[in-house]
Motif scaffolding. Structure first.
Motif, short mmCIF file in Angstrom:
data_model
loop_
_atom_site.label_atom_id
_atom_site.label_comp_id
_atom_site.label_asym_id
_atom_site.label_seq_id
_atom_site.Cartn_x
_atom_site.Cartn_y
_atom_site.Cartn_z
N PRO A 1 42.32 45.26 33.92
CA PRO A 1 43.50 44.79 33.19
C PRO A 1 44.66 44.51 34.14
O PRO A 1 44.61 44.87 35.31
N SER A 2 45.65 43.88 33.62
CA SER A 2 46.82 43.51 34.42
C SER A 2 47.47 44.75 35.02
O SER A 2 47.63 45.77 34.36
N GLY A 3 47.81 44.65 36.29
CA GLY A 3 48.51 45.75 36.94
C GLY A 3 47.62 46.86 37.44
O GLY A 3 48.09 47.91 37.85
N CYS A 4 46.31 46.66 37.45
CA CYS A 4 45.42 47.75 37.83
C CYS A 4 45.22 47.82 39.34
O CYS A 4 44.54 48.70 39.83
N GLY A 5 45.78 46.87 40.07
CA GLY A 5 45.70 46.96 41.52
C GLY A 5 44.73 45.98 42.16
O GLY A 5 44.42 46.10 43.35
N SER B 1 50.14 52.70 48.48
CA SER B 1 51.29 53.07 47.63
C SER B 1 52.50 52.26 48.08
O SER B 1 52.75 52.11 49.26
N PHE B 2 53.18 51.73 47.12
CA PHE B 2 54.43 51.02 47.41
C PHE B 2 55.56 52.02 47.32
O PHE B 2 55.72 52.67 46.28
N GLU B 3 56.29 52.15 48.37
CA GLU B 3 57.49 52.99 48.40
C GLU B 3 57.53 54.12 47.37
O GLU B 3 58.03 53.95 46.26
N ASP C 1 42.06 34.98 44.03
CA ASP C 1 42.84 35.84 43.14
C ASP C 1 43.18 35.10 41.86
O ASP C 1 44.09 34.30 41.82
N GLU C 2 42.42 35.40 40.83
CA GLU C 2 42.60 34.73 39.54
C GLU C 2 42.77 33.23 39.71
O GLU C 2 43.76 32.66 39.27
N PRO C 3 41.81 32.59 40.33
CA PRO C 3 42.01 31.17 40.65
C PRO C 3 42.02 30.31 39.40
O PRO C 3 42.45 29.17 39.45
N THR D 1 39.80 38.85 38.77
CA THR D 1 40.04 38.23 37.47
C THR D 1 40.33 39.32 36.46
O THR D 1 40.04 40.49 36.68
N HIS D 2 40.98 38.95 35.35
CA HIS D 2 41.00 39.92 34.27
C HIS D 2 40.24 39.37 33.07
O HIS D 2 40.33 39.89 31.97
N ASP D 3 39.50 38.31 33.34
CA ASP D 3 38.71 37.68 32.28
C ASP D 3 37.26 38.10 32.45
O ASP D 3 36.56 37.68 33.38
N1 LIG Z 1 55.47 44.65 46.25
C1 LIG Z 1 55.31 45.63 45.35
N2 LIG Z 1 56.19 46.67 45.32
C2 LIG Z 1 56.06 47.67 44.44
N3 LIG Z 1 55.06 47.75 43.54
C3 LIG Z 1 54.15 46.75 43.52
C4 LIG Z 1 54.23 45.66 44.42
N4 LIG Z 1 53.19 44.83 44.18
C5 LIG Z 1 52.49 45.38 43.17
N5 LIG Z 1 53.06 46.54 42.77
C6 LIG Z 1 52.57 47.46 41.72
O1 LIG Z 1 51.24 47.79 42.01
C7 LIG Z 1 50.45 47.81 40.84
C8 LIG Z 1 49.23 46.88 41.01
O2 LIG Z 1 49.69 45.55 41.12
P1 LIG Z 1 48.71 44.33 41.32
O3 LIG Z 1 49.54 43.12 41.60
O4 LIG Z 1 47.69 44.67 42.31
O5 LIG Z 1 48.05 44.21 39.89
P2 LIG Z 1 46.90 43.21 39.43
O6 LIG Z 1 45.74 44.06 39.16
O7 LIG Z 1 46.75 42.11 40.38
O8 LIG Z 1 47.50 42.69 38.06
P3 LIG Z 1 47.54 41.21 37.47
O9 LIG Z 1 46.28 40.99 36.77
O10 LIG Z 1 48.70 41.30 36.51
O11 LIG Z 1 47.79 40.28 38.61
C9 LIG Z 1 51.35 47.38 39.70
O12 LIG Z 1 51.75 48.53 39.00
C10 LIG Z 1 52.54 46.77 40.37
O13 LIG Z 1 53.71 47.01 39.63
#
Ligand SMILES: Nc1ncnc2c1ncn2[C@@H]1O[C@H](COP(=O)(O)OP(=O)(O)OP(=O)(O)O)[C@@H](O)[C@H]1O
Ligand SMILES: Nc1ncnc2c1ncn2[C@@H]1O[C@H](COP(=O)(O)OP(=O)(O)OP(=O)(O)O)[C@@H](O)[C@H]1O
Ligand SMILES: [Mg+2]
Ligand SMILES: [Mg+2]
Lengths: 301, 385, 284, 436, 385
Positions: B37-41, B11-13, B158-160, B191-193
């Motif tokens: 998908p994008s942003g899934c972690g 968890s981020f802050e 990471d998504e190279p 990847t998200h592809d």
């Molecule tokens: N340094 C950070 N501080 C706060 N929140 C973060 C930080 N890095 C990522 N997040 C949050 O954590 C979640 C996951 O981010 P992450 O970068 O792992 O996504 P991802 O799956 O790699 O997406 P993408 O395909 O867009 O790269 C997102 O909601 C993002 O906003």
């Protein structure tokens, strides 16, 4: 079911083979080592910043105290110049508010015109190609490097010729001219960062030049404008040499000159009084600074 | 090297967990992809494996060593990002030999090994170039060489490829797979592809919202997705989604907004907790349907729909259909004489994607798959302390 | 059209000013402000001036060391607050503090420092030292005039370089750091091989721009120690100012100030060659 | 709107003329405050004469450095923004007159107040044989000696008491003084032996007492007295080499020197008589803080600077302040009359007592308050040994050359002979026609 | 509105022409795509049409009006850039209504029309958001709405989709096409993605190195490419390229590095200036070959090759083969039992892509196509004055 057993067994085996757990000394040490740069940096910055902070705090404290350089008893007496007159060695200075307005005039005037001219120049230099553009940029450096001191004599002649000697406007013009190169350079950097597609889009959307400037460029270069406005304001606000050389009348003197005269060796103004005046002098800068510090942090070249 | 991730949280802050109870086990030499998908972690998980982000909770093991508190530089991993992140001030050779120099490998030897690595990614002719003089694909290859040169125990990608154009992506995919195989390095790629994931991976971990959805071979995921999310995420164009409900629970389906009823092939008939009229989602892929030959519906149960648009893809036509209110896509042969606005009937040839509309869980997942998943889960539980 | 104020400034006014300075340097203009040409005498005088040795040394020391401090301290603040300190808020806070000197007017700063370094036992530093270590009162400004000037303009003047460096570091893609760490680089290597190269342009800019500023600036020294005692904190620009406006030898003062030009041009040419400074200017 | 004089109509058709008077020296505000009384007395006279004009004085005390004042004066004059009267050191009269900035005050020396002006003092305001200003006060720059240190060296009270007389008579020489100073240092009776003030008006004193001539008043040109210079340089070089004098004396601040003296840490100090006021008011004594005139006179003696050879007449240098009137003033006549009023003995005395300066006319010096002032009484005789440096426009340049040459000597960079020839070169370059 | 471009040139400062003698005619309501590799001059051409770049030589007509010297704001065009280029300080509604406000449309009306436009791109729910609060695809849709809102005579799209992920790209493609069709706006789009071009365009202009290669319908280009460049640029995976030479001129082909000879179907036999042993390039697409059923080569002429790798794409297998030294890709059914290392024979089912190895011109282009091209050219000449 058998598979399940196997999996569980494997997990068990893993567990047995694993050497160090989360709480082991080696992991604690690793954790500590990794946080070193962070801790060390905070310590360094704190150590460096505290004295600096202390100086400004001290300045304010002294202005409210009546006991020399070591603040002790709090009093408002030093600030009395705000509502009564500034009287030192029996000499009554012009109202501090007049002086304040004079300073403000130079500072805001400098700020407004310098930003205006820098914007125009920065826009053209960044967004158009024309022969001599590089030379112009290089010449900016040269002007910057030209020893400003002796320019003062030239400035005297020029000001005297156009009748702006001993006027606030004259000082303001000199400040503007001196500041244009640097400001132009900074603002050009911001213009450079505006995506070209945006300007194209606005053209395709039916904007003329002015409209493009207002809608596309201005929002982008805003931090830059804030930064150079602040710098221009500060340079006008803090100017001392030119004012001491080119302004003769007390009624148009500025805070810098008054403060400088107060801490001359021969003056007997109290520390508290001078500090109060100095604090009063710094206040607008600090206020402005708090408003624009975000913009400052985004400054690029 | 084996990578084992157990109950990983990040968890981020204060905000909610970006990664939630993530478990994964990549065997030695395996190519595992994290898809989502994008942003899934995904990136967050990767960066924890690399040691760049701190772990909030849970453990990461390389073979049998707890890695949580080990500095990235001591983990012996290679990493490639979407942005190739080549050091712009170094030339290709220097970039590639950089990790070796950090290991205090003598200059001569480092350069030789860097050259070998460059050879592998076929960049030997560009050793003296600066990164900005290379095309995107070349840069990615250098980044790959840099990640490989110290023979890491683990390769993290990471998504190279996502910043590259289709053609390049295609060829680099092959290259990466080839190199990874020949060197036998355990590899985790993000990847998200889905296409990329499908074509490259031994196993895929599908994530959504920080939670692992399914972990299995491409085949498993494609054919037996555990839920609608996984099903729709794999395959391109995406799976069609028809809202329906049980006409006869376990046996036939009524497609919402149409008069049509589809019967499940006998061997697929579903049993278990079935409620009449329970709402369902029927999924099928665009190539898993065909036009009923006479256009009227034949012996097999078929679905009436209207063609709203025809797309030409080169080797086939992609028909956009509307059945009731629902949109459907399907492929037709170039020879099929259909045109926009036609009313057609289509036969669905595949009924393995049938989801409960509420839980979106796949009702067709074979028992053994469910069981395997359960076992996997329990194994994890056992390991956890 | 839009360039006209800028061009007017750059070409017309600048040329007039420069011409006048050059002309004045060939006169014996003094307090009476008469234009009496006296050939090269002013330049000969400058070469024979006994103070010149010390002043050149001071100038070189002042520019070089101040610049060094500005760059290094600015870089340290920028690095610690944007990179090493993990809490963004804390970093911003420290940066804000270090911007304060930039917003305090020169006169106020000089005032503060004069009192801090005041020679009397009531001077702040002396008081502190007495209470902490029992030191006798030291006349700081008379004893270390150049050192104090350098330290103050360096440390207090690092605001600008800090701002520039911070924004440059913040604009470095995070993945560079990630990769470098994974590649086994320790913090030192990251700093040397990654951050510093990324800061090449800002560094060059700060070095050149601030370096030139230092060569030609005199106000801070003027306000603090006024070049004294006995030239010990006098720099070239200040000396030119003193000669022109204090000794009222405007002709000679102009001539002295012109000696800075060759140095400036040399610096520009070298930096042009060395750093490819032209690229910075051509940036689109 | 240019500053300067402003006239306004008062009631009854009386025209009130505002006269601006400015000084840069905040420590002696009497230089402008005296004008208030002067204006009152002038207005009385104007009323008696039936004149419609009345004078109102606007005082400007603008604390600034000497050099800043020069800039201010030049640029303000050039642009017509001056005050009507400036108080300034006399030495600026030369360049101010030469630059055509001043109003000549023809015939003012005939006024009654100036009847008994100290002899030779009109020279201080003369340039090109015309009078450009009015003397405001005078002073002297003697040698202070520390009685306590002398006692430590075994001197008796009588010996100490007779020392000033010996110096005056030319019996006590510079060499003896240096010897004594060295003894003090060697015996650790004091931290320092001899301190010389390095100001432009102070440094020449040691040269003059070596018999060095620097200026030919007749021709209005500077001269190079090689013998005198060589002697002085030799003296200085020896003094710094054997530790009698601090090598850094040229850069030591005046306040530090004064502190050393009042705290018995130096034997001899060349300073100004008005510096006594600083001991009284600036808390320089480490233990006592402010001290009284009595304390000063009990512990510190004053004498003229001894001469190099026995029998020579000693010299001190004075830097009298003067009032000058810019050429562009709109009321030359009123200003001139005001200057006469402000020179009244009473006002001279007020200024003198407050700031430890000496009035410049006999009436002033004999004014009650002056007579009763112990310190002024004690040092008053020094003015008869006072000379002033020329007020030639090039004087600042000359002073700089002299100081730079001295610096070279003190640093050990040049031998006395080299320094002299270096000075010759510099004087040729810098002074041009003004060098013989 | 009809767009006609005649002999268009553009050179930037002394360097060689970025666009060279470019001719194109887009009919009213037509959707024309400019396709080509990076740096071939597509954007440059677009920007000249928009009036942002000056034309170096040549003419651009909208209907019958010469546009060269008309300011962009007076051309009544809508434009979408690769980078969505939304005004970051305005919200979605303001962005969309911006062009209308420039036309002095009253605020009320402008907002209403902007809302309608937002409706079309399905962004009605985001009107108050700032651009940075939108995802990439949403931003693109806003850009599209902004371009459409003033009902421009011409819509210019410069790689509007290239920064998006596959799924979004797919859905936006459809959306754009649908909108363009329903509004009937003449549209010129730039892309370097052949799939995009194929699926969206009425006609495609393929460019390379600033020179127009071929202009025609997707079908024409796909089936009758005039040269190898066009042929390999269209279709994914790319066309296979086999180096060969005439065995019997006009009738059969010998594949270089193999013993195999392929015979041209009788109806395709080539005549004309044929030299024995003339070097050729035979092209065929991965789906235009199939494995000979018995694996030994049947009645039809076939080609021997070895499987080097098998990729799984979900619905098929992609085989990577080596024949002689030459690499070939082809699709096989999932059911085909082949594995890596197998020797197989494949039948090429398509011989319409046969190029001269020197000129790379297609030898199979039907006469009428050549003729059509010639006529088209003449038509242009006639129109030009
Ligand atoms: N340094 C950070 N501080 C706060 N929140 C973060 C930080 N890095 C990522 N997040 C949050 O954590 C979640 C996951 O981010 P992450 O970068 O792992 O996504 P991802 O799956 O790699 O997406 P993408 O395909 O867009 O790269 C997102 O909601 C993002 O906003
Ligand atoms: N402003 C310019 N100055 C000089 N050369 C330019 C300029 N703009 C483009 N070029 C050159 O013109 C050629 C064509 O550029 P253009 O932008 O049209 O390519 P493109 O086909 O749009 O490529 P991409 O797919 O990468 O966008 C390129 O070689 C490019 O370097
Ligand atoms: Mg990511
Ligand atoms: Mg382009």
């Amino acid at each position: 079911m058998e598979m399940k057993m196997m999996q569980a067994e494997m997990g068990q085996r893993d567990e047995n083979r694993r050497k160090a757990d989360h709480g082991s000394w080696i992991n604690r040490r690793r954790k500590w080592l990794q946080s070193m740069p962070n801790v060390f940096s905070i310590a360094l910055m704190a150590a460096g910043s505290l004295p600096l902070m202390a100086i400004y705090v001290w300045m304010v404290l002294v202005s409210f105290s009546d006991s020399g350089l070591i603040p002790k008893n709090l009093t408002l007496e030093n600030w009395s110049f705000l509502w009564s007159e500034l009287n030192i060695d029996g000499y009554i200075y012009p109202s501090v508010w007049t002086i304040f307005l004079n300073t403000l005039f130079i500072a805001t005037g400098t700020s407004i015109f310098e930003v205006l001219f820098a914007l125009l120049a920065g826009y053209v230099i960044s967004q158009t190609r024309f022969p001599g553009r590089t030379i112009l940029l290089q010449s900016t450096l040269l002007t910057h490097a030209f020893p400003a001191i002796t320019g003062l004599i030239a400035a005297f002649y020029i000001l005297n010729t156009v009748g702006l000697l001993n006027t606030l406007t004259g000082i303001m013009i000199l400040k503007v001219l001196g500041g244009i190169p640097m400001s132009t350079w900074i603002i050009k950097g911001f213009f450079d960062e505006v995506p070209r597609e945006l300007t194209w889009a606005s053209q395709a959307d039916g904007c003329g030049r002015l409209k493009t400037f207002m809608t596309v460029f201005l929002p982008h270069i805003w931090p830059g404008v804030a930064a150079i406005s602040l710098f221009a304001f500060l340079s006008g606000w803090g100017e001392y040499v030119m004012i001491s050389v080119f302004l003769f009348d007390d009624s148009i003197s500025t805070l810098s000159v008054v403060i400088k005269s107060l801490y001359n060796e021969t003056s007997s103004a109290s520390y508290g009084q001078v500090m109060a005046l100095a604090t009063f002098y710094m206040l607008p800068c600090v206020v402005l600074y708090f408003f624009s510090q975000k913009a400052l942090m985004r400054m690029k070249l | 090297m084996r990578v084992q991730i157990e109950h990983l949280y990040k968890s981020f802050e204060e905000s909610k967990a970006a990664v939630h109870d993530f478990n994964l086990r990549a065997e030695d030499g395996e190519f595992v992809t994290m898809l989502g998908p994008s942003g899934c972690g995904k990136s967050t998980t990767m960066l924890m494996i690399a040691g760049i982000h701190e772990v909030s909770k849970g453990s990461i093991y390389f073979d049998d060593d707890l890695m949580n508190y080990v500095h990235p530089k001591d983990r012996n991993i290679g990493m490639v990002f979407q942005n190739p992140a080549l050091y712009p001030n170094m030339n290709v050779l220097q970039n590639i030999s950089f990790p070796l120099r950090n290991l205090k490998v003598p200059k001569k030897e480092a350069e030789q090994r860097a050259k070998d690595a460059a050879e592998i990614v076929q960049m030997s002719d560009f050793l003296k170039r600066k990164p900005r003089q290379l095309s995107g694909g070349q840069q990615q290859r250098v980044a790959l060489a840099r990640a490989l040169v110290k023979r890491p125990r683990l390769l993290l990608l990471d998504e190279p490829l996502s910043s590259l154009d289709a053609r390049l992506r295609m060829s680099l995919r092959e290259e990466i797979r080839r190199i990874q195989k020949s060197l036998g390095i355990t590899t985790i790629m993000v990847t998200h592809d889905q296409e990329e994931a499908m074509s490259m991976s031994d196993r895929i971990a599908v994530m959504n919202n920080g939670v692992l959805q399914q972990f299995g071979t491409p085949d498993e995921l494609y054919n037996n997705p555990v839920n609608w999310f996984v099903a729709q995420f794999l395959g391109m164009p995406a799976m069609n989604r028809l809202e329906c409900h049980w006409e006869r629970p376990g046996c036939s389906i009524h497609v919402a907004g149409t008069p049509d009823v589809l019967t499940l092939p006998a061997e697929l008939a579903v049993s278990g907790n079935i409620v009449a009229n329970q709402r369902l989602l029927l999924g099928f892929r665009p190539h898993q349907a065909k036009l009923a030959s006479n256009g009227k519906g034949g012996a097999k149960p078929s679905l009436g729909a209207k063609i709203s648009m025809i797309e030409f893809t080169g080797r086939e036509k992609l028909l956009h259909l509307v059945a009731g209110e629902q949109e459907i896509k399907m492929y037709a042969d170039l020879s099929d004489a259909v045109s926009e606005g036609d009313e057609v009937r289509l036969e669905v040839a595949h009924f393995r994607y049938l989801f409960d509309a509420e839980s979106e869980q796949n009702l067709m997942v074979k028992e053994d798959t469910h069981e395997a998943l359960a076992i996997q889960e329990e194994g994890r539980m056992a390991v956890a302390r | 059209m839009m360039l006209s104020p800028f061009m007017f400034n750059q070409y017309v006014l600048f040329t007039i000013t420069a011409m006048m300075v050059v002309l004045i340097s060939f006169t014996s203009m003094d307090s009476a402000l008469r234009w009496e040409f006296n050939g090269l005498i002013n330049f000969q005088k400058a070469l024979l001036d006994p103070a010149i040795g010390l002043i050149v040394l001071n100038t070189v020391l002042f520019v070089a060391v101040t610049l060094f401090i500005k760059v290094v301290w600015g870089l340290i603040i920028a690095l610690t607050t944007t990179y090493y300190i993990r809490s963004e808020r804390l970093g911003t806070f420290f940066r804000m503090i270090w911007l304060l000197p930039r917003v305090s007017p020169g006169v106020v700063e000089a005032l503060l420092w004069t009192w801090i370094f005041s020679s009397s036992s009531y001077g702040i530093l002396n008081t502190l030292m007495f209470h902490l270590y029992g030191w006798e009162a030291v006349d700081w400004l008379d004893r270390y005039p150049l050192l104090i000037n350098i330290a103050l303009s360096g440390v207090m003047g690092s605001s600008l370089s800090m701002v520039v460096f911070s924004s440059a570091i913040q604009s470095i893609d995070k993945s560079y750091f990630y990769v470098a760490k994974v590649d086994g680089a320790n913090e030192m290597t990251i700093l040397r091989k990654l951050i510093i190269p990324f800061l090449k342009w800002p560094l060059t800019f700060i070095l050149i721009w601030q370096g030139l500023s230092l060569f030609t600036s005199y106000e801070s020294i003027l306000l603090l120690t006024d070049g004294g005692p006995m030239h010990r904190s006098e720099t070239w620009a200040l000396y030119a100012f003193h000669t022109a406006f204090f000794t009222l030898d405007f002709g000679y003062g102009s001539a002295i100030s012109l000696f800075i030009l060759p140095i400036v041009i040399l610096v520009m040419v070298i930096s042009y060659r060395l750093f490819g400074f032209s690229k910075l200017m051509k940036s689109v | 709107e240019p500053s300067g004089t402003a006239a306004e109509k008062g009631e009854g058709g009386v025209e009130i003329v505002t006269i601006e008077v400015m000084t840069r020296d905040a420590s002696a505000p009497t230089r402008v405050t005296n004008f208030v009384e002067a204006a009152e007395s002038l207005n009385k006279k104007l009323e008696e004469e039936g004149s419609k004009q009345r004078v109102k004085v606007e005082q400007i005390v603008k604390s600034m450095g000497e050099e800043e004042f020069d800039q201010h004066f030049i640029f303000a004059s050039k642009s017509g923004n001056t005050a009507d009267i400036y108080a300034t050191g006399y030495s600026k009269v030369g360049w101010m007159a030469d630059g055509d900035y001043l109003l000549p005050l023809e015939g003012i020396d005939q006024q009654k107040v100036f009847e008994n002006l100290m002899p030779g003092y009109w020279d201080a305001v003369k340039w090109d044989n015309r009078i450009w200003g009015v003397i405001q006060d005078t002073e002297a720059r003697p040698i202070f000696f520390n009685k306590n240190v002398l006692k430590k060296l075994g001197w008796t009270d009588d010996q100490i008491k007779s020392l000033p007389q010996k110096a005056e008579n030319g019996e006590f020489t510079l060499a003896e003084m240096a010897e004594l100073a060295q003894k003090a240092v060697d015996q650790k009776a004091a931290g320092g032996g001899l301190l010389l003030t390095a100001g432009g008006k102070d440094l020449p004193i040691i040269f003059l007492n070596h018999g060095t001539e620097v200026y030919d008043a007749q021709a209005g040109k500077y001269v190079l007295d090689k013998a005198g210079l060589t002697d002085t340089f030799t003296f200085l070089s020896k003094a710094v080499n054997n530790g009698t004098m601090e090598r850094s004396f040229l850069s030591t601040g005046k306040d530090d020197m004064l502190k050393a003296m009042i705290n018995d840490d130096v034997l001899f100090l060349q300073a100004g008589i008005w510096d006594e006021a600083k001991w009284r008011t600036r808390g320089m004594h480490n233990k006592l803080g402010n001290v009284t005139s009595e304390y000063v006179m009990d512990n510190i003696g004053v004498m003229v600077m001894p001469t190099a050879k026995k029998g020579m007449k000693p010299v001190t240098v004075s830097n009298p302040w003067v009032y000058v009137v810019p050429k562009k003033t709109k009321h030359p006549e009123l200003v001139t009359r005001l200057l006469v009023e402000v020179s009244s003995p009473k006002l001279q005395a007020e200024h003198g007592v407050q700031t430890s300066h000496i009035p410049f006319t006999k009436e002033g010096q004999e004014y009650d308050t002056v007579k009763q002032n112990a310190w002024l009484n004690y040092v008053g005789y020094l003015t008869s040994y006072s000379r002033f440096m020329p007020n030639h426009p090039d004087q600042p340049k000359f002073e700089k050359i002299l100081k730079d040459a001295t610096q070279n000597i003190v640093n050990g960079d040049m031998s006395p002979e080299q320094a002299v020839s270096w000075m010759e070169k510099q004087m040729k370059l810098n002074l041009g026609d003004a060098f013989k």
